[in-house]
Design a protein around this motif. Structure first.
Motif, PDB file in Angstrom:
ATOM      1  N   GLN A  49     -13.389  28.110  48.053  1.00  0.00           N
ATOM      2  CA  GLN A  49     -13.529  28.677  46.718  1.00  0.00           C
ATOM      3  C   GLN A  49     -12.932  27.804  45.622  1.00  0.00           C
ATOM      4  OE1 GLN A  49     -15.283  31.583  46.409  1.00  0.00           O
ATOM      5  NE2 GLN A  49     -15.590  31.324  48.602  1.00  0.00           N
ATOM      6  N   SER A  50     -11.902  27.041  45.930  1.00  0.00           N
ATOM      7  CA  SER A  50     -11.120  26.423  44.865  1.00  0.00           C
ATOM      8  C   SER A  50     -11.420  24.955  44.576  1.00  0.00           C
ATOM      9  CB  SER A  50      -9.628  26.564  45.177  1.00  0.00           C
ATOM     10  OG  SER A  50      -9.315  25.857  46.355  1.00  0.00           O
ATOM     11  N   ILE A  52      -3.903  24.402  51.301  1.00  0.00           N
ATOM     12  CA  ILE A  52      -3.452  23.721  50.092  1.00  0.00           C
ATOM     13  C   ILE A  52      -2.331  24.509  49.423  1.00  0.00           C
ATOM     14  CG2 ILE A  52      -4.085  22.996  47.754  1.00  0.00           C
ATOM     15  CD1 ILE A  52      -6.968  22.584  48.887  1.00  0.00           C
ATOM     16  N   GLU A  53      -2.608  25.761  49.152  1.00  0.00           N
ATOM     17  CA  GLU A  53      -1.684  26.583  48.374  1.00  0.00           C
ATOM     18  C   GLU A  53      -0.402  26.923  49.144  1.00  0.00           C
ATOM     19  OE1 GLU A  53      -1.857  30.423  45.431  1.00  0.00           O
ATOM     20  OE2 GLU A  53      -3.302  30.298  47.054  1.00  0.00           O
ATOM     21  N   GLU A  54      -0.529  27.289  50.393  1.00  0.00           N
ATOM     22  CA  GLU A  54       0.619  27.781  51.142  1.00  0.00           C
ATOM     23  C   GLU A  54       1.394  26.684  51.870  1.00  0.00           C
ATOM     24  OE1 GLU A  54      -0.990  30.830  53.656  1.00  0.00           O
ATOM     25  OE2 GLU A  54      -1.782  31.933  51.919  1.00  0.00           O
ATOM     26  N   GLN A  72       5.472  16.786  47.435  1.00  0.00           N
ATOM     27  CA  GLN A  72       5.484  16.542  46.000  1.00  0.00           C
ATOM     28  C   GLN A  72       4.057  16.393  45.520  1.00  0.00           C
ATOM     29  OE1 GLN A  72       7.882  12.983  45.630  1.00  0.00           O
ATOM     30  NE2 GLN A  72       9.579  14.216  44.853  1.00  0.00           N
ATOM     31  N   TYR A  73       3.783  16.968  44.351  1.00  0.00           N
ATOM     32  CA  TYR A  73       2.441  16.843  43.800  1.00  0.00           C
ATOM     33  C   TYR A  73       2.495  16.736  42.287  1.00  0.00           C
ATOM     34  CZ  TYR A  73       2.739  21.867  42.780  1.00  0.00           C
ATOM     35  OH  TYR A  73       3.118  23.096  42.317  1.00  0.00           O
ATOM     36  N   HIS A  74       1.414  16.231  41.751  1.00  0.00           N
ATOM     37  CA  HIS A  74       1.262  16.062  40.300  1.00  0.00           C
ATOM     38  C   HIS A  74      -0.106  16.603  39.917  1.00  0.00           C
ATOM     39  CE1 HIS A  74       1.033  14.212  36.360  1.00  0.00           C
ATOM     40  NE2 HIS A  74      -0.106  13.670  36.727  1.00  0.00           N
ATOM     41  N   ILE A  75      -0.125  17.444  38.887  1.00  0.00           N
ATOM     42  CA  ILE A  75      -1.383  17.990  38.382  1.00  0.00           C
ATOM     43  C   ILE A  75      -1.834  17.123  37.215  1.00  0.00           C
ATOM     44  CG2 ILE A  75      -2.509  19.983  37.328  1.00  0.00           C
ATOM     45  CD1 ILE A  75      -0.435  21.720  38.860  1.00  0.00           C
ATOM     46  N   GLU A  76      -3.081  16.678  37.255  1.00  0.00           N
ATOM     47  CA  GLU A  76      -3.580  15.707  36.289  1.00  0.00           C
ATOM     48  C   GLU A  76      -3.842  16.304  34.902  1.00  0.00           C
ATOM     49  OE1 GLU A  76      -7.500  13.185  36.350  1.00  0.00           O
ATOM     50  OE2 GLU A  76      -6.063  12.428  37.830  1.00  0.00           O
ATOM     51  N   ASP A  77      -4.076  17.603  34.795  1.00  0.00           N
ATOM     52  CA  ASP A  77      -4.322  18.145  33.457  1.00  0.00           C
ATOM     53  C   ASP A  77      -3.403  19.333  33.199  1.00  0.00           C
ATOM     54  OD1 ASP A  77      -7.473  19.886  34.105  1.00  0.00           O
ATOM     55  OD2 ASP A  77      -5.437  20.350  34.682  1.00  0.00           O
ATOM     56  N   ASN A  78      -3.661  20.096  32.164  1.00  0.00           N
ATOM     57  CA  ASN A  78      -2.747  21.142  31.724  1.00  0.00           C
ATOM     58  C   ASN A  78      -3.010  22.507  32.337  1.00  0.00           C
ATOM     59  OD1 ASN A  78      -1.397  19.360  30.051  1.00  0.00           O
ATOM     60  ND2 ASN A  78      -2.830  19.695  28.379  1.00  0.00           N
ATOM     61  N   GLU A  79      -3.876  22.602  33.319  1.00  0.00           N
ATOM     62  CA  GLU A  79      -4.128  23.898  33.949  1.00  0.00           C
ATOM     63  C   GLU A  79      -2.851  24.399  34.622  1.00  0.00           C
ATOM     64  OE1 GLU A  79      -6.812  25.849  33.949  1.00  0.00           O
ATOM     65  OE2 GLU A  79      -7.906  24.449  32.699  1.00  0.00           O
ATOM     66  N   ALA A  80      -2.524  25.659  34.418  1.00  0.00           N
ATOM     67  CA  ALA A  80      -1.298  26.225  35.000  1.00  0.00           C
ATOM     68  C   ALA A  80      -1.449  26.459  36.494  1.00  0.00           C
ATOM     69  CB  ALA A  80      -0.949  27.521  34.293  1.00  0.00           C
ATOM     70  N   SER A  81      -2.628  26.859  36.923  1.00  0.00           N
ATOM     71  CA  SER A  81      -2.816  27.151  38.340  1.00  0.00           C
ATOM     72  C   SER A  81      -4.253  26.889  38.739  1.00  0.00           C
ATOM     73  CB  SER A  81      -2.489  28.619  38.625  1.00  0.00           C
ATOM     74  OG  SER A  81      -2.853  28.959  39.937  1.00  0.00           O
ATOM     75  N   MET A  82      -4.424  26.218  39.858  1.00  0.00           N
ATOM     76  CA  MET A  82      -5.773  25.953  40.356  1.00  0.00           C
ATOM     77  C   MET A  82      -6.370  27.191  41.005  1.00  0.00           C
ATOM     78  SD  MET A  82      -4.009  23.122  40.144  1.00  0.00           S
ATOM     79  CE  MET A  82      -2.901  23.501  41.472  1.00  0.00           C
ATOM     80  N   PHE A  83      -5.537  28.096  41.464  1.00  0.00           N
ATOM     81  CA  PHE A  83      -6.012  29.233  42.229  1.00  0.00           C
ATOM     82  C   PHE A  83      -6.221  30.471  41.370  1.00  0.00           C
ATOM     83  CE2 PHE A  83      -4.040  26.297  45.093  1.00  0.00           C
ATOM     84  CZ  PHE A  83      -5.010  26.190  46.056  1.00  0.00           C
ATOM     85  N   ASN A  84      -5.652  30.502  40.181  1.00  0.00           N
ATOM     86  CA  ASN A  84      -5.821  31.631  39.260  1.00  0.00           C
ATOM     87  C   ASN A  84      -6.067  31.108  37.857  1.00  0.00           C
ATOM     88  OD1 ASN A  84      -5.150  33.722  41.210  1.00  0.00           O
ATOM     89  ND2 ASN A  84      -3.106  32.871  41.137  1.00  0.00           N
ATOM     90  N   PRO A  85      -7.218  30.459  37.639  1.00  0.00           N
ATOM     91  CA  PRO A  85      -7.488  29.846  36.329  1.00  0.00           C
ATOM     92  C   PRO A  85      -7.617  30.869  35.213  1.00  0.00           C
ATOM     93  CG  PRO A  85      -9.402  29.614  37.771  1.00  0.00           C
ATOM     94  CD  PRO A  85      -8.310  30.267  38.563  1.00  0.00           C
TER      95      PRO A  85
END
Length: 83
Positions: free
Chosen positions: A14-15, A61-63, A70-83
């Motif tokens: 789904q994600s 991925i999530e759990e 360690q991870y880095h999010i490329e844009d300003n989205e707060a959450s990939m799983f609850n956009p």
């Protein structure tokens, strides 16, 4: 970087749309359906294979990945799983 995509309906994903893995850098990149890109560091090849064969990739991925690496999010989205 080698990129792989799954047909979402067939795999019940789904994600995300696709992911890439750089074995030399131990870097996993995942492109989510909302356009967000996440870079997860220090992913050993064995963990990558576990992700590939996982039947619940979204949960993996999530759990797992986002809790233990360690991870880095490329844009300003707060959450990939609850956009």
């Amino acid at each position: 970087m080698i990129w792989t995509s799954f047909e979402n309906p067939e795999w019940n994903i789904q994600s995300f749309k696709k992911f890439g893995y750089d074995k030399e850098k131990e870097l996993l990149m995942i492109q989510f359906t909302n356009g967000t890109m996440i870079h997860i560091q220090n992913i050993e090849e064995q963990i990558m294979f576990e992700f590939i064969i996982s039947t619940k990739k979204d949960a993996f991925i999530e759990e797992y990945l986002m809790n233990y690496y360690q991870y880095h999010i490329e844009d300003n989205e707060a959450s990939m799983f609850n956009p």
